[in-house]
Design a protein around this motif. Structure first.
Motif, PDB file in Angstrom:
ATOM      1  N   GLY A  37       0.806  -1.223   0.000  1.00  0.00           N
ATOM      2  CA  GLY A  37       0.000   0.000   0.000  1.00  0.00           C
ATOM      3  C   GLY A  37       0.826   1.253   0.000  1.00  0.00           C
ATOM      4  N   PRO A  38       1.857   1.371   0.890  1.00  0.00           N
ATOM      5  CA  PRO A  38       2.619   2.616   0.947  1.00  0.00           C
ATOM      6  C   PRO A  38       3.296   2.961  -0.363  1.00  0.00           C
ATOM      7  CG  PRO A  38       2.997   1.281   2.904  1.00  0.00           C
ATOM      8  CD  PRO A  38       2.211   0.436   1.956  1.00  0.00           C
ATOM      9  N   GLY A  39       3.854   1.931  -1.052  1.00  0.00           N
ATOM     10  CA  GLY A  39       4.528   2.254  -2.303  1.00  0.00           C
ATOM     11  C   GLY A  39       3.574   2.830  -3.317  1.00  0.00           C
ATOM     12  N   LEU A  40       2.379   2.224  -3.433  1.00  0.00           N
ATOM     13  CA  LEU A  40       1.381   2.737  -4.364  1.00  0.00           C
ATOM     14  C   LEU A  40       0.917   4.116  -3.946  1.00  0.00           C
ATOM     15  CD1 LEU A  40      -0.416   2.225  -6.810  1.00  0.00           C
ATOM     16  CD2 LEU A  40      -2.081   1.172  -5.271  1.00  0.00           C
ATOM     17  N   ALA A  41       0.761   4.320  -2.640  1.00  0.00           N
ATOM     18  CA  ALA A  41       0.303   5.628  -2.157  1.00  0.00           C
ATOM     19  C   ALA A  41       1.300   6.711  -2.492  1.00  0.00           C
ATOM     20  CB  ALA A  41       0.073   5.561  -0.649  1.00  0.00           C
ATOM     21  N   GLN A  42       2.603   6.399  -2.334  1.00  0.00           N
ATOM     22  CA  GLN A  42       3.612   7.395  -2.652  1.00  0.00           C
ATOM     23  C   GLN A  42       3.582   7.730  -4.137  1.00  0.00           C
ATOM     24  OE1 GLN A  42       7.273   5.817  -1.152  1.00  0.00           O
ATOM     25  NE2 GLN A  42       6.535   5.714   0.948  1.00  0.00           N
ATOM     26  N   ALA A  44       0.978   7.533  -6.031  1.00  0.00           N
ATOM     27  CA  ALA A  44      -0.225   8.342  -6.260  1.00  0.00           C
ATOM     28  C   ALA A  44       0.022   9.781  -5.883  1.00  0.00           C
ATOM     29  CB  ALA A  44      -1.390   7.769  -5.457  1.00  0.00           C
ATOM     30  N   GLY A  45       0.694   9.993  -4.731  1.00  0.00           N
ATOM     31  CA  GLY A  45       0.973  11.359  -4.308  1.00  0.00           C
ATOM     32  C   GLY A  45       1.859  12.081  -5.295  1.00  0.00           C
ATOM     33  N   LEU A  46       2.882  11.377  -5.831  1.00  0.00           N
ATOM     34  CA  LEU A  46       3.756  12.010  -6.806  1.00  0.00           C
ATOM     35  C   LEU A  46       3.009  12.354  -8.080  1.00  0.00           C
ATOM     36  CD1 LEU A  46       6.922   9.759  -6.328  1.00  0.00           C
ATOM     37  CD2 LEU A  46       6.656  12.158  -5.669  1.00  0.00           C
ATOM     38  N   ALA A  47       2.107  11.443  -8.499  1.00  0.00           N
ATOM     39  CA  ALA A  47       1.329  11.718  -9.709  1.00  0.00           C
ATOM     40  C   ALA A  47       0.455  12.929  -9.521  1.00  0.00           C
ATOM     41  CB  ALA A  47       0.485  10.499 -10.075  1.00  0.00           C
ATOM     42  N   GLN A  48      -0.122  13.057  -8.306  1.00  0.00           N
ATOM     43  CA  GLN A  48      -1.005  14.198  -8.052  1.00  0.00           C
ATOM     44  C   GLN A  48      -0.210  15.486  -8.073  1.00  0.00           C
ATOM     45  OE1 GLN A  48      -2.983  13.988  -4.317  1.00  0.00           O
ATOM     46  NE2 GLN A  48      -4.504  15.494  -4.848  1.00  0.00           N
ATOM     47  N   GLU A  49       0.991  15.495  -7.435  1.00  0.00           N
ATOM     48  CA  GLU A  49       1.798  16.705  -7.412  1.00  0.00           C
ATOM     49  C   GLU A  49       2.234  17.090  -8.817  1.00  0.00           C
ATOM     50  OE1 GLU A  49       5.022  16.313  -4.724  1.00  0.00           O
ATOM     51  OE2 GLU A  49       3.786  16.652  -2.964  1.00  0.00           O
ATOM     52  N   ALA A  50       2.438  16.089  -9.655  1.00  0.00           N
ATOM     53  CA  ALA A  50       2.883  16.381 -11.016  1.00  0.00           C
ATOM     54  C   ALA A  50       1.771  16.892 -11.902  1.00  0.00           C
ATOM     55  CB  ALA A  50       3.470  15.118 -11.637  1.00  0.00           C
ATOM     56  N   GLY A  51       0.563  16.981 -11.363  1.00  0.00           N
ATOM     57  CA  GLY A  51      -0.542  17.536 -12.135  1.00  0.00           C
ATOM     58  C   GLY A  51      -1.158  16.538 -13.074  1.00  0.00           C
ATOM     59  N   VAL A 211       2.815  20.876   7.373  1.00  0.00           N
ATOM     60  CA  VAL A 211       2.725  19.646   8.159  1.00  0.00           C
ATOM     61  C   VAL A 211       3.371  18.509   7.377  1.00  0.00           C
ATOM     62  CG1 VAL A 211       0.654  20.366   9.397  1.00  0.00           C
ATOM     63  CG2 VAL A 211       0.428  19.126   7.240  1.00  0.00           C
ATOM     64  N   PRO A 212       3.706  17.423   8.045  1.00  0.00           N
ATOM     65  CA  PRO A 212       4.365  16.311   7.353  1.00  0.00           C
ATOM     66  C   PRO A 212       3.515  15.737   6.232  1.00  0.00           C
ATOM     67  CG  PRO A 212       4.621  16.095   9.726  1.00  0.00           C
ATOM     68  CD  PRO A 212       3.644  17.208   9.504  1.00  0.00           C
ATOM     69  N   GLN A 213       4.199  15.295   5.180  1.00  0.00           N
ATOM     70  CA  GLN A 213       3.572  14.609   4.060  1.00  0.00           C
ATOM     71  C   GLN A 213       4.195  13.220   3.931  1.00  0.00           C
ATOM     72  OE1 GLN A 213       1.047  16.122   2.222  1.00  0.00           O
ATOM     73  NE2 GLN A 213       1.226  17.792   3.701  1.00  0.00           N
ATOM     74  N   PHE A 214       3.420  12.261   3.448  1.00  0.00           N
ATOM     75  CA  PHE A 214       3.926  10.907   3.280  1.00  0.00           C
ATOM     76  C   PHE A 214       4.600  10.735   1.924  1.00  0.00           C
ATOM     77  CE2 PHE A 214       1.285  10.446   6.925  1.00  0.00           C
ATOM     78  CZ  PHE A 214       1.807   9.372   7.645  1.00  0.00           C
ATOM     79  N   VAL A 215       5.303  11.754   1.498  1.00  0.00           N
ATOM     80  CA  VAL A 215       6.123  11.751   0.287  1.00  0.00           C
ATOM     81  C   VAL A 215       7.428  12.450   0.648  1.00  0.00           C
ATOM     82  CG1 VAL A 215       6.354  12.543  -2.096  1.00  0.00           C
ATOM     83  CG2 VAL A 215       4.119  11.826  -1.237  1.00  0.00           C
ATOM     84  N   ARG A 216       8.550  11.825   0.341  1.00  0.00           N
ATOM     85  CA  ARG A 216       9.837  12.422   0.703  1.00  0.00           C
ATOM     86  C   ARG A 216      10.076  13.704  -0.099  1.00  0.00           C
ATOM     87  NH1 ARG A 216      12.023   8.880   4.030  1.00  0.00           N
ATOM     88  NH2 ARG A 216      11.537   6.653   3.737  1.00  0.00           N
ATOM     89  N   VAL A 236      12.660  19.833   5.207  1.00  0.00           N
ATOM     90  CA  VAL A 236      12.852  18.438   4.825  1.00  0.00           C
ATOM     91  C   VAL A 236      11.821  17.584   5.541  1.00  0.00           C
ATOM     92  CG1 VAL A 236      15.312  18.689   4.353  1.00  0.00           C
ATOM     93  CG2 VAL A 236      14.561  18.079   6.647  1.00  0.00           C
ATOM     94  N   GLY A 237      11.418  16.491   4.889  1.00  0.00           N
ATOM     95  CA  GLY A 237      10.459  15.606   5.529  1.00  0.00           C
ATOM     96  C   GLY A 237      10.073  14.455   4.645  1.00  0.00           C
ATOM     97  N   GLY A 238       9.143  13.661   5.174  1.00  0.00           N
ATOM     98  CA  GLY A 238       8.652  12.512   4.447  1.00  0.00           C
ATOM     99  C   GLY A 238       8.284  11.397   5.397  1.00  0.00           C
ATOM    100  N   PRO A 239       7.997  10.204   4.860  1.00  0.00           N
ATOM    101  CA  PRO A 239       7.641   9.089   5.730  1.00  0.00           C
ATOM    102  C   PRO A 239       8.838   8.626   6.542  1.00  0.00           C
ATOM    103  CG  PRO A 239       7.866   8.362   3.444  1.00  0.00           C
ATOM    104  CD  PRO A 239       7.953   9.855   3.436  1.00  0.00           C
ATOM    105  N   VAL A 240       8.562   8.164   7.766  1.00  0.00           N
ATOM    106  CA  VAL A 240       9.624   7.640   8.621  1.00  0.00           C
ATOM    107  C   VAL A 240      10.026   6.250   8.166  1.00  0.00           C
ATOM    108  CG1 VAL A 240      10.193   6.936  10.986  1.00  0.00           C
ATOM    109  CG2 VAL A 240       8.900   9.051  10.586  1.00  0.00           C
ATOM    110  N   GLY A 241       9.041   5.451   7.771  1.00  0.00           N
ATOM    111  CA  GLY A 241       9.307   4.076   7.377  1.00  0.00           C
ATOM    112  C   GLY A 241       9.843   3.946   5.967  1.00  0.00           C
ATOM    113  N   ASP A 242      10.116   2.675   5.596  1.00  0.00           N
ATOM    114  CA  ASP A 242      10.678   2.382   4.279  1.00  0.00           C
ATOM    115  C   ASP A 242       9.653   1.805   3.317  1.00  0.00           C
ATOM    116  OD1 ASP A 242      10.281  -0.081   5.370  1.00  0.00           O
ATOM    117  OD2 ASP A 242      12.390  -0.677   5.392  1.00  0.00           O
TER     118      ASP A 242
END
Length: 786
Positions: A37-42, A44-51, A211-216, A236-242
């Protein structure tokens, strides 16, 4: 995506439920195929930021990889509290405390996003608000820009909120928020007590934290220019986990920091600031999010707070010795041995959101803040010697100072319920909030100080600082219960709200020389309401009407009333109300938002001396303002973005029994019918930004703006006006990867504010108190993002 935004707004709740079901199905299927799930979510977040063309705001970006996320919807890109795409926000919580499209909000709202702040290189909240219609900033001049956040909305001072919670006000220890900490600035214009408690008639400004985002992500920058200034910061920020699905994937972090050091705009003054702003988000599932935000900030030096006589700024002055003209814009009227503005602030806050089910959400926010300020100043005296007939080189001065400490506790809890009653859809809000501001102030008198020779100024006169004479510990408390219902019937949106507040200001003030103690205990209560009606046409036009109220407790003075004996009774709170009518227009399928409004505001119950009972007051003061405003925000295409607007205000003392003095004649004149000071009768602005996306100029971005500040009255008797001014700003930036591929992520930016170096006065409150605006400033910024 829905091309018809009006249709999308009406179908959003149902679409959200469908998208959540699809998200759960898709993510479950990908998990079976070995995709977490996290990999797909990241992705998705990148795709959204890219417009990208797929609407993903409802998809989870948590480690759980299921369902819709509160945080993603509210705090993610395009969300009501998240990053603003370009210059145009489509959603906000500032007017309703719910996630509501601005197009469906029947009150004027402006949103300043991160991109605008960066493009304009806004170094303070004042500067970030410069291009907002009906908002006038820097009345105390750009020279004091890091010391106080002072601005007017629709002719009145306005309080500042951070993440929906009020910040305490105190001239010498007011917490200041650096724009680099912020994701956006949301402004609601007009009375807003129904959701926020005691406030003025102009509106409020709500600052929204990064606030923190789950995208590095990461950014560092260094900047130089201005007045020999150097600034640098990181984010700087992003998810804590891998992304492997462990507990760490439930957490994301963010750390924002900044340092700033240089000279102030006035000779001999300095500016120095640094802060660290860490935050951590825990998102155990798609329906729950907790964010903890810490902040520590030091401002050892805050530039300049002084003002000068009108004769020598607005009007030319005969300084003697054949010198005739005006004071230079970098003139300093203080003394190096006295000058001090040393402030420290620290805070810890939380933001908690939980969706109990598909139709019910709970939000809670709280903060503890401690701020300390040590202020000392020698300044141009506010007395007749600096009046309309001042001449010669000597500027009379006075000296004062204070030490202030503030402890502020704030909390806000509310439930949002979505339900239907037949064909009518409801978004109901029920909440309670509380604030306690405890302020301890050591105050000094205002004795005269040696005058300053403007032709040969001596800034080291060994002036004695007066001993503190008073010690006051005042606690201001307020508890409010509020409710609101946003009712939708087809395209019709009816909003009704009400609030009941109980407030109290209490505490002792001790005279240090005698030990005499004065005890203050001033309770107040008020009910405020709001009602509005809006109709949303399919073509994106939304006309509306609204009524709103505000209140402000009165802490001093007593009303003569025999029923209360010789002490009299406590005055009622100052009350304000506004009638507003307007039109909003968002052409379907575009990122263009146009708003126009006309409004009538009354601020009543101000106290004035009782002409028949010495020592008492009567509540006969009223100020009225009528105005119109227009704002346009547009992301025209991938190349061009722009903002623009204008406002016209007619503000008068509509009820008043007191007199002021005409300084030209020395005679008393009534305040009735005259206009308050510091409020320009009109403002206008336009800012455009163009980015080259192909051709030989690929990677270049150029922009600029024009700000018009209309004339304002300079004294209460309305005997002179501060002239209008026109200011030009410019920006150019270049993405260095187009120069060399190894410079991927680097950007160079150049900003010029007041490009033509116009000498202008931002405002005067009397003949003895006028304030210069900032001269031309140029900054170069090198930024690296990854």
């Amino acid at each position: 995506m829905f091309e018809d935004r009006a249709a999308y707004a009406r179908t959003a709740p149902r679409a959200g439920r469908i998208s959540r079901l699809l998200a759960s199905t898709i993510l479950s299927g990908t998990a079976l195929c070995g995709l977490t799930g996290p990999g797909l979510a990241q992705q998705a977040g990148l795709a959204q930021e890219a417009g990208g063309a797929i609407e993903l705001s409802e998809l989870s970006v948590t480690g759980q990889g299921r369902g819709a996320t509160l945080g993603g919807a509210l705090y993610g890109p395009g969300g009501a509290l998240g990053a603003v795409p370009g210059y145009v926000a489509s959603r906000s919580t500032v007017a309703t405390k719910t996630d509501t499209p601005i197009l469906e909000t029947a009150q004027s709202i402006s949103v300043v996003g991160r991109k605008q702040i960066e493009d304009q290189n806004a170094l303070t909240i004042n500067q970030a608000l410069r291009y907002t219609p009906s908002v006038t900033t820097e009345q105390r001049g750009g020279a004091g820009s890091t010391r106080l956040e002072q601005f007017y909305i629709r002719g009145f001072t306005a309080p500042i909120f951070l993440d929906g919670l009020p910040l305490p006000g105190s001239r010498d220890a007011s917490p200041t928020i650096d724009p680099y900490r912020l994701e956006r600035v949301d402004i609601i214009k007009g009375p807003a007590s129904v959701l926020y408690g005691q406030s003025g008639p102009g509106g409020i400004v709500n600052l929204v934290s990064k606030v923190p985002q789950f995208v590095r992500h990461g950014e560092i920058f260094v900047q130089g220019g201005g007045f020999s200034e150097v600034r640098g910061g990181f984010d700087v920020g992003g998810p804590v986990g891998d992304g492997t699905g462990g507990v760490a994937d439930q957490f994301a972090y963010r750390v924002v920091g900044l340092g700033w050091k240089g000279d102030g705009p006035a000779v001999t003054t300095q500016v120095e600031r640094f802060f660290i702003n860490p935050s951590l988000t825990w998102r155990p599932d798609a329906d729950t999010q907790l964010t903890i935000i810490g902040n520590y900030q030091r401002d050892p030096f805050s530039g300049f707070y002084g003002g000068f006589p009108a004769v020598g700024t607005v009007f030319p002055r005969n300084f003697g010795n054949g010198v005739f003209g005006r004071l230079p814009v970098d003139f300093y009227d203080g003394d190096r041995g006295i000058e001090r503005s040393d402030r420290t602030q620290a805070s810890i806050s939380y933001l908690f959101d939980h969706r109990l089910n598909e139709n019910l959400r709970f939000h809670s926010a709280g903060r503890y803040l401690r701020t300390e300020g040590d202020y000392r100043s020698v300044y141009s005296a506010f007395n007749p010697q600096n009046g309309p007939f001042a001449s010669g080189p000597i500027i009379p001065r006075a000296v004062t100072g204070s030490q202030v400490g503030i402890d502020a506790w704030t909390i806000d809890n509310n439930f949002v319920a979505n339900f239907e009653t037949g064909p009518v859809a409801h978004t109901a809000l029920l909440g309670v909030d509380h604030r306690t501001f405890r302020t301890r102030t050591l105050g000094a008198p205002f004795p005269t100080a040696p005058g300053l020779n403007a032709l040969v100024p001596n800034y080291d006169m060994n002036i004695a600082f007066p001993a503190f004479t008073t010690d006051a510990t005042i606690t201001a408390e307020q508890t409010g219960v509020y409710f609101q219902d946003q009712i939708k019937f087809d395209r019709l949106v009816l909003t009704l709200g009400g609030r009941y507040d109980v407030a109290r200001q209490s505490g002792p003030t001790r005279t240090l020389a005698t030990g005499a103690l004065a005890i203050q205990n001033v309770p107040a209560d008020a009910f405020t309401g709001r009602a509005s009606l809006l109709y949303l046409f399919d073509n994106g036009i939304a006309p509306y009407v609204s009524y709103s109220e505000a209140f402000e407790p009165i802490a001093t003075g007593r009303i003569f009333d025999t029923a209360f004996g010789t002490v009299g009774r406590i005055p009622d709170p100052v009350s304000s109300n506004q009638y507003e009518a307007g039109i909003k227009y968002q052409p379907p399928g575009t990122d263009i938002l146009l708003t126009a409004a006309a409004f009538d505001i009354r601020r009543s119950n101000a106290t004035q001396p009782d002409p028949n009972n010495s020592g008492f007051v009567v509540q006969t003061g009223e100020v009225g303002v009528q105005g119109i405003e227009f704002e346009a925000r547009a992301n025209i295409n991938d190349n061009l973005t722009l903002i623009g607007g204008f406002s016209i205000l007619d503000i008068k003392n509509t009820r008043d029994i007191t007199n002021t003095t005409n300084d030209l004649t020395g005679q008393p004149v009534p305040l009735l019918g005259r206009s308050p000071v510091l409020v320009p009768d009109s403002t206008a602005s336009l800012f455009a930004d163009y980015r080259f996306t192909d051709g030989p100029l690929l990677g270049l971005q150029v922009g600029g703006g024009v700000r018009y500040l209309g004339p304002s009255w300079g004294d209460p008797a309305n005997t002179f006006k501060v002239p209008d001014s026109v200011l030009v700003d410019a920006v150019a930036s270049y993405d260095l990867k187009y120069l060399d591929a190894t410079l991927q992520g680097f950007q160079l930016q150049l900003n010029a504010q007041n490009l033509l170096d116009e000498r202008y006065v931002t405002g005067c409150f009397s003949y003895s108190g006028c304030y210069y605006g900032l001269p031309r400033t140029v900054y170069a910024t090198l930024r690296y993002r990854w």
